[in-house]
Design an enzyme around this catalytic site. Structure first.
Site, PDB file in Angstrom:
ATOM      1  N   HIS A 485      92.974  60.532 -15.427  1.00  0.00           N
ATOM      2  CA  HIS A 485      92.459  59.718 -13.920  1.00  0.00           C
ATOM      3  C   HIS A 485      91.036  60.415 -13.531  1.00  0.00           C
ATOM      4  O   HIS A 485      91.599  60.827 -12.549  1.00  0.00           O
ATOM      5  CB  HIS A 485      93.849  60.468 -13.060  1.00  0.00           C
ATOM      6  CG  HIS A 485      94.662  59.329 -13.667  1.00  0.00           C
ATOM      7  ND1 HIS A 485      96.172  59.836 -13.061  1.00  0.00           N
ATOM      8  CD2 HIS A 485      94.941  58.121 -14.402  1.00  0.00           C
ATOM      9  CE1 HIS A 485      97.154  58.774 -13.327  1.00  0.00           C
ATOM     10  NE2 HIS A 485      96.116  57.884 -14.409  1.00  0.00           N
ATOM     11  N   PRO A 486      90.173  61.012 -14.701  1.00  0.00           N
ATOM     12  CA  PRO A 486      89.033  61.272 -13.829  1.00  0.00           C
ATOM     13  C   PRO A 486      88.256  60.537 -12.843  1.00  0.00           C
ATOM     14  O   PRO A 486      88.217  59.689 -13.383  1.00  0.00           O
ATOM     15  CB  PRO A 486      88.079  61.948 -15.129  1.00  0.00           C
ATOM     16  CG  PRO A 486      88.289  60.836 -16.175  1.00  0.00           C
ATOM     17  CD  PRO A 486      89.779  60.175 -15.797  1.00  0.00           C
TER      18      PRO A 486
END
Length: 550
Positions: A485-486
Site C-alpha cells: 500500500h505505498p
C-alpha cells in the site's frame, strides 16, 4: 504527436482518467503504459496473483532497501507493470477507508472537496455493488452509501472456511462487533471482505474503464510497452516553467509526444513511478538531483518524501480438526479437485482473494476510531512465494492503519530505466513499535477465545515464549511484510507546506500543465486497502480537469 491530455500510467488511476477525459470527442487523449496488455490468463483468475507477483511480465520487481526496523531485511515490493497496473495483481479487496481519513485530508490541504461528505458521491459514481442488483434487497441506509451500475464491480466472495468462521466468532467474543459492510465511514467490525470481481474473475481497472468504451473512441490512443524517459519542460520569457510533453521509449524506438496548447500531462504512475519520473526530469530535491548530474528545473524537496505503507505482522497458528488450504492443496488430487471446482462453478480456492476475512479494531479502548486491520487467511507459509506448510494452519496478519513512520523514494541514477531506492522506514518510530507489540497481544487474545478452542490453535509464529515489548517488536521485525500500500510520495497540500509537491487539485508546484493523480498524492494513508481510494482520487482530479476545460 500532439495531444490535449497525456496520461502516464495505465493503472488504477490512469484507466479511469482516460475514460473520463476522452469522453469529449474533440479532445485527443494518449494513455502511456510501460507494461504490456492484460492478456495473461493468471491476471484474471483470482488466485493468479501468486503467478503475477514476482513475474517480470506483470511486476516491476522492486525491492526495498535493507530496513533497520525489520532487522536489516529487504522486502519484495510488488507494483503492477501491465495494463490495469496494480489492480491487475493486487488482493482485489474493496475498501474505502474511514470518513476521518478524508476529513483529515480536507483539513491539511484546505480543500473541502476531499472531505468524506464530498468524496462519498465519487465512490458511489463508479461503484456497482452486488447487493443492489435486485430491487428492494438493500435498505435505504445502504443505498445512501453505495452505488449501482457504475464501472467498478463489487461482489461477495464465493467461498467460506470453517476456521475463518470460528475466527470471526472469536473476534466477536473478544469485543469486535460483526459487520456486513466495511465501507460506511467507520470500518470497525469483523466479516468477510468484499472484492472487485465479476462472476469469480478479477475485475481490474482496464476491464472497468478501458473496455469497451475507451478503446472504441477515435480520439483515444493507448501505447503499451512505452516508458517515459523524462518530461519536456520549457521556460517562457517570464521564466515560468511549463510541461510541454515527454520523451517516450516505445517498442519502435524513441518518440516525443507533445501537448496541444492548453493541454495537460498527468502522472498516474503510482507512488514509486511518479516521483521517479519527476526526479529524472529535474523536479525534486535539488541536492539529490545534483548528486545524479541532473539539472534542477524546479527544486521541490517533497518529491519522493512522505512514503507511507501498511506493514502486516503475520502470526501463524497450527490447528486440528479442520481442513485448511495447506492440506487441501498438498497433493495432486486436491489441486485437481480445486481446479475442477473453479472450472465448473467459478468458486472455491481458485476464486480466493489473498485474504478472505477482515477485522478492524482499536489498539486501545481510549481511541475513537479503529487503528488496526486484520487480514485472516486459511493457510500459512514461511514467506510469500514459498510453499505452504504441510500442517493445517491459519494466518492472522495485523497492521497499524495509521503508521507514523515515513520513508522515501529516491533515484539512484539519471537513467530512468534503473529502479529507485525505496526505503519505507518501517517501525522507525516508538509509536509504531508499541502498536506492533499491542497488535500481537490482541491476536493472542482473540485466538484464546472459546470459539477457536475446538481447533486447539498453537502459535507457530512468533512463538508464545516471547512476551515483552522489546521481544515482540524484534519478532515483528522478523515476520512482518508489506501489504503493498505505498502512498504519499507526491503529497498534496497548502501553499505554505514546504513538502507539498502539488496543490490540493494535484497541480505540481511551479510547473504549469502538469498534474499528479494517483496514490502518491495522499497526505496520509487511508485506514485500509488503498486501491479504491486511488480510484476515487482519479475521479476527483478528472472532474477538476473537465471543469478547467469548460
Amino acid at each position: 504527436m500532439d495531444f490535449d491530455t497525456i496520461i502516464v500510467g495505465a493503472g488504477t488511476a490512469g484507466c479511469l482518467l482516460a475514460n473520463r477525459l476522452s469522453a469529449d470527442p474533440s479532445k485527443r487523449v494518449l494513455l502511456l503504459e510501460a507494461g504490456g496488455k492484460d492478456d495473461y490468463h493468471w491476471i484474471h483468475i483470482p488466485v493468479g496473483y501468486l503467478y503475477c507477483i514476482g513475474n517480470p511480465r506483470t511486476d516491476w520487481l522492486y525491492r526495498t532497501e535493507a530496513e533497520p526496523g525489520l532487522n536489516g531485511r529487504q522486502l519484495r515490493y510488488p507494483r503492477g507493470k501491465v495494463l490495469g497496473g496494480s489492480s491487475s495483481i493486487n488482493g482485489m479487496i474493496y475498501m474505502r477507508g474511514q470518513s476521518r481519513d478524508y476529513d483529515h485530508w480536507a483539513a491539511v490541504t484546505g480543500e473541502d472537496a476531499w472531505s468524506w461528505g464530498q468524496v462519498l458521491p465519487l465512490f458511489k459514481q463508479h461503484e456497482d455493488h452486488w447487493r443492489l442488483d435486485a430491487k428492494g434487497v438493500a435498505n435505504e441506509a445502504f443505498r445512501a452509501l453505495h452505488g449501482h451500475r457504475g464501472e467498478w464491480r463489487v461482489e461477495k466472495q464465493r467461498l467460506r472456511w470453517d476456521i475463518l468462521d470460528a475466527f470471526a466468532a472469536a473476534a466477536e467474543q473478544a469485543g469486535i462487533p460483526r459487520t456486513d459492510d466495511f465501507n460506511g465511514g467507520s470500518n470497525e467490525g469483523v466479516g468477510y471482505f468484499e472484492v472487485n470481481q465479476r462472476g469469480g474473475l478479477r475485475w481490474n481497472a482496464a476491464k472497468a474503464f478501458l473496455r469497451p468504451t475507451c478503446l472504441g473512441r477515435p480520439n483515444f490512443e493507448l501505447w503499451t510497452g512505452s516508458t517515459v524517459q523524462r518530461l519536456l519542460l520549457n521556460r517562457d520569457d517570464a521564466g515560468a516553467l511549463r510541461c510541454t510533453g515527454a520523451d517516450v521509449r516505445t517498442p519502435h524506438g524513441m518518440e516525443q509526444v507533445r501537448l496541444s496548447p492548453g493541454g495537460e500531462l498527468v502522472l498516474a504512475a503510482g507512488a514509486i513511478g511518479s516521483p521517479q519520473i519527476l526526479q529524472c526530469s529535474g523536479i525534486g530535491p535539488a541536492a539529490l538531483l545534483q548528486s545524479q548530474g541532473i539539472a534542477v528545473k524546479e527544486d521541490l524537496p517533497g518529491v519522493g518524501q512522505n512514503l507511507q505503507d501498511h506493514l502486516q505482522i503475520r502470526a501463524v497458528y497450527a490447528v486440528d480438526g479442520t481442513r485448511t488450504l495447506n492440506t487441501q492443496a498438498a497433493h495432486w488430487w486436491g489441486k485437481l479437485g480445486i481446479g475442477l471446482q473453479y472450472l465448473l462453478s467459478r468458486n472455491g480456492p481458485m476464486s480466493m482473494a489473498p485474504s478472505q476475512l477482515g477485522a478492524f479494531t482499536r489498539s486501545s479502548p481510549r481511541l475513537r476510531w479503529p487503528d488496526l486491520e486484520y487480514h485472516v487467511q486459511p493457510l500459512s507459509l514461511d514467506a510469500f512465494g514459498e510453499p505452504l506448510h504441510r500442517f493445517n494452519a491459519f494466518t492472522a496478519s495485523v497492521c497499524h492503519l495509521n503508521p507514523t513512520s515515513r520513508g522515501h523514494v529516491s533515484i539512484r541514477s539519471a537513467d530512468p530505466e534503473q529502479p529507485p531506492a525505496i526505503a519505507p522506514r518501517y517501525l522507525s518510530t516508538e509509536e509504531d513499535r508499541r502498536i506492533a507489540a499491542q497488535g500481537l497481544r490482541l491476536t493472542r487474545r482473540i485466538v484464546a477465545q472459546p470459539a477457536l478452542a475446538p481447533f486447539h490453535p498453537r502459535e507457530v509464529k512468533p512463538g508464545v515464549e516471547f512476551e515483552s515489548d522489546d521481544e515482540l517488536t524484534r519478532l515483528a521485525g522478523d515476520i512482518a511484510t508489506t501489504i503493498f500500500h505505498p502512498v504519499g510520495t507526491c503529497r498534496m497540500g497548502r501553499s505554505e507546506d514546504p513538502l507539498a509537491v502539488t496543490d490540493p487539485q494535484g497541480r505540481v508546484r511551479g510547473v504549469a500543465c502538469l498534474r499528479v493523480a494517483d496514490a502518491s498524492l495522499m497526505p496520509t494513508i487511508t485506514s485500509g486497502n488503498t486501491n479504491s481510494p486511488t480510484l476515487m482520487m482519479a475521479e476527483r482530479i478528472a472532474s477538476w480537469m473537465l471543469e478547467s476545460r469548460r
